[in-house]
Design a protein around this motif. Structure first.
Motif, PDB file in Angstrom:
ATOM      1  N   ILE A  31       2.012   2.359 -18.896  1.00 50.51           N
ATOM      2  CA  ILE A  31       0.840   3.172 -18.571  1.00 50.51           C
ATOM      3  C   ILE A  31       0.801   3.406 -17.064  1.00 50.51           C
ATOM      4  O   ILE A  31       0.599   2.474 -16.287  1.00 50.51           O
ATOM      5  N   GLY A  32       1.028   4.642 -16.642  1.00 47.25           N
ATOM      6  CA  GLY A  32       0.931   4.993 -15.233  1.00 47.25           C
ATOM      7  C   GLY A  32      -0.468   5.473 -14.901  1.00 47.25           C
ATOM      8  O   GLY A  32      -1.210   5.930 -15.780  1.00 47.25           O
ATOM      9  N   MET A  33      -0.853   5.367 -13.622  1.00 42.92           N
ATOM     10  CA  MET A  33      -2.203   5.794 -13.235  1.00 42.92           C
ATOM     11  C   MET A  33      -2.188   6.426 -11.853  1.00 42.92           C
ATOM     12  O   MET A  33      -1.518   5.937 -10.936  1.00 42.92           O
ATOM     13  N   ILE A  34      -2.915   7.531 -11.722  1.00 47.46           N
ATOM     14  CA  ILE A  34      -3.095   8.154 -10.420  1.00 47.46           C
ATOM     15  C   ILE A  34      -4.591   8.208 -10.116  1.00 47.46           C
ATOM     16  O   ILE A  34      -5.428   8.293 -11.018  1.00 47.46           O
ATOM     17  N   PHE A  35      -4.926   8.152  -8.809  1.00 53.10           N
ATOM     18  CA  PHE A  35      -6.301   7.928  -8.386  1.00 53.10           C
ATOM     19  C   PHE A  35      -6.815   9.076  -7.528  1.00 53.10           C
ATOM     20  O   PHE A  35      -6.049   9.834  -6.936  1.00 53.10           O
ATOM     21  N   GLN A  36      -8.126   9.145  -7.409  1.00 55.54           N
ATOM     22  CA  GLN A  36      -8.776  10.182  -6.616  1.00 55.54           C
ATOM     23  C   GLN A  36      -8.356  10.122  -5.144  1.00 55.54           C
ATOM     24  O   GLN A  36      -8.095  11.149  -4.525  1.00 55.54           O
ATOM     25  N   HIS A  37      -8.287   8.902  -4.590  1.00 57.36           N
ATOM     26  CA  HIS A  37      -8.001   8.762  -3.158  1.00 57.36           C
ATOM     27  C   HIS A  37      -6.597   8.226  -2.897  1.00 57.36           C
ATOM     28  O   HIS A  37      -6.340   7.562  -1.896  1.00 57.36           O
ATOM     29  N   PHE A  38      -5.698   8.481  -3.841  1.00 54.84           N
ATOM     30  CA  PHE A  38      -4.257   8.302  -3.688  1.00 54.84           C
ATOM     31  C   PHE A  38      -3.782   6.848  -3.706  1.00 54.84           C
ATOM     32  O   PHE A  38      -2.730   6.542  -4.249  1.00 54.84           O
ATOM     33  N   ASN A  39      -4.510   5.945  -3.049  1.00 56.89           N
ATOM     34  CA  ASN A  39      -4.157   4.517  -3.022  1.00 56.89           C
ATOM     35  C   ASN A  39      -2.724   4.261  -2.538  1.00 56.89           C
ATOM     36  O   ASN A  39      -1.993   3.448  -3.102  1.00 56.89           O
ATOM     37  N   LEU A  40      -2.332   4.949  -1.478  1.00 59.04           N
ATOM     38  CA  LEU A  40      -1.014   4.735  -0.888  1.00 59.04           C
ATOM     39  C   LEU A  40      -1.099   3.670   0.201  1.00 59.04           C
ATOM     40  O   LEU A  40      -2.144   3.483   0.827  1.00 59.04           O
ATOM     41  N   LEU A  41       0.006   2.988   0.433  1.00 58.45           N
ATOM     42  CA  LEU A  41       0.093   2.023   1.530  1.00 58.45           C
ATOM     43  C   LEU A  41       0.462   2.777   2.800  1.00 58.45           C
ATOM     44  O   LEU A  41       1.567   3.310   2.931  1.00 58.45           O
ATOM     45  N   GLU A  42      -0.485   2.843   3.741  1.00 56.53           N
ATOM     46  CA  GLU A  42      -0.274   3.640   4.950  1.00 56.53           C
ATOM     47  C   GLU A  42       0.859   3.102   5.817  1.00 56.53           C
ATOM     48  O   GLU A  42       1.460   3.853   6.594  1.00 56.53           O
ATOM     49  N   SER A  43       1.151   1.819   5.710  1.00 47.27           N
ATOM     50  CA  SER A  43       2.195   1.216   6.556  1.00 47.27           C
ATOM     51  C   SER A  43       3.603   1.423   6.000  1.00 47.27           C
ATOM     52  O   SER A  43       4.583   1.073   6.647  1.00 47.27           O
ATOM     53  N   LYS A  44       3.697   1.977   4.801  1.00 45.37           N
ATOM     54  CA  LYS A  44       5.009   2.187   4.180  1.00 45.37           C
ATOM     55  C   LYS A  44       5.320   3.677   4.065  1.00 45.37           C
ATOM     56  O   LYS A  44       4.419   4.503   3.879  1.00 45.37           O
ATOM     57  N   LYS A  45       6.597   3.996   4.174  1.00 45.68           N
ATOM     58  CA  LYS A  45       7.029   5.382   4.051  1.00 45.68           C
ATOM     59  C   LYS A  45       6.888   5.851   2.599  1.00 45.68           C
ATOM     60  O   LYS A  45       6.711   5.051   1.682  1.00 45.68           O
ATOM     61  N   VAL A  46       6.990   7.167   2.418  1.00 51.64           N
ATOM     62  CA  VAL A  46       6.858   7.769   1.091  1.00 51.64           C
ATOM     63  C   VAL A  46       7.834   7.129   0.107  1.00 51.64           C
ATOM     64  O   VAL A  46       7.465   6.759  -1.012  1.00 51.64           O
TER      65      VAL A  46
END
Length: 347
Positions: A84-99
């Motif tokens: 089960i994958g999930m995507i969020f309204q505010h992306f929830n990315l780690l700003e300290s890590k590259k794409v």
């Protein structure tokens, strides 16, 4: 694929119990793009968190791929949630890590080897249109690009279900459209079942084939998007539909309506082939009534034309009934419009 059976969810805070979900029954078939819509506080985000067991139901069953998630032990549940994958309204990315590293997180947790991780990450970045951004940081991306990274990350472990919690509400209309088209592509090419939580009816209109409408923790209406858009039963649903489809008369038209004895108003719903056939023309030819078209509109949903006409009939009751029978025989939905739309001062 996903089924909720008589699900309740309550939260207790500072001695006060809040019932977020009240007897939810919901079924999402494999291959659906299923939308859940409701105003803020309706319980839709709580519902989607139950599907991947970020929250557990107070009562009832959450079934995924035919098995109750509540019957799994911790190890089995971790394995099941990889599907089960999930995507969020505010992306929830780690700003300290590259794409690249953000997308790779699920694969690293699965202890995949470096070559496998690199191949899969680059494949996904190519798929979402960001192969040139692998070395960028999230702060260097636009909102739409960040959401594409979130989508790539959600797809990394090859899930069969993708959950989207208000995934487009932080985006502008053009970017929203591009993200929705990407989700549609994912559904078609990867055969992934998509469940979307939203408060925007335009999202439902653009890509969903089924929809459930929530209010105060309950599902008040559900079905195919065509059925719900074409003939919304509940007031809340009607208000949502009005945000994307003009299907009622303006106040100035209502005030101008003059009624005589035997005059009746009806809303006619045309779906698919009936929207392009000369049904009204044939009805007028065969029935001895006067016809006044007060409102007409067409829109396209799921590549199907949906038409709405509000019409005034004047004539004998028997002839009006003949006209209504003719319409229903030809696949037209008929609803009598309440008499309170008339401006009685015009009588």
């Amino acid at each position: 694929m996903i089924e909720l059976k008589n699900v309740y969810k309550s939260f207790t805070r500072k001695g006060t119990t809040i019932d977020a979900l009240k007897g939810i029954d919901l079924k999402v078939e494999k291959g659906d793009i299923f939308g859940v819509i409701g105003y803020s506080g309706a319980g839709k985000s709580t519902l989607i968190r139950l599907v991947n067991y970020l929250e557990r139901p107070t009562k009832g069953q959450v079934m995924v791929a035919g098995r109750d998630l509540g019957t799994y032990n911790d190890k089995e549940l971790r394995t099941a949630k990889k599907n089960i994958g999930m995507i969020f309204q505010h992306f929830n990315l780690l700003e300290s890590k590259k794409v690249f590293d953000n997308v790779a997180i699920p694969l690293v947790l699965l202890k995949k080897n470096k070559n496998e991780i690199r191949q899969r990450v680059m494949e996904l970045l190519e798929f979402v249109g960001l192969s040139d951004k692998a070395g960028s940081y999230p702060s260097e991306l636009s909102g739409g690009q960040k959401q594409r990274v979130g989508i790539a990350r959600a797809l990394a472990s090859n899930p069969s279900i993708l959950l989207c919690d208000e995934a487009t509400s932080a985006l502008d209309p053009q970017t929203t459209h591009s993200i929705l088209q990407l989700l549609k592509k994912i559904n078609a090419e990867y055969n992934i079942t998509v469940m979307i939580i939203t408060h925007e009816m335009s999202v439902i209109q653009e890509i969903c084939n089924k929809v459930a409408v929530m209010e105060e923790g309950r599902i008040i209406e559900q079905g195919s998007v065509l059925d719900v858009f074409g003939s919304p039963k509940h007031l809340t649903t009607q208000n949502f539909v009005k945000t994307v489809i003009q299907n009622s008369m303006t106040s100035s038209v209502r005030k101008s309506i003059k009624t005589e004895p035997g005059s009746q108003l009806y809303k006619l719903n045309f779906v698919g082939a009936s929207a392009s056939e000369p049904i009204l023309f044939e009805m007028i030819r065969s029935c001895d009534i006067k016809v006044n078209i007060l409102f007409a509109n067409t829109t396209e949903i799921q590549e199907t034309t949906l038409g709405t006409v509000i019409i005034q009939f004047d004539g004998e009751a028997a002839e009006i009934n003949n006209a209504l029978s003719f319409l229903t025989r030809n696949g037209v939905g008929v609803e009598e419009v309440e008499s309170n739309v008339f401006d009685h001062s015009n009588r």
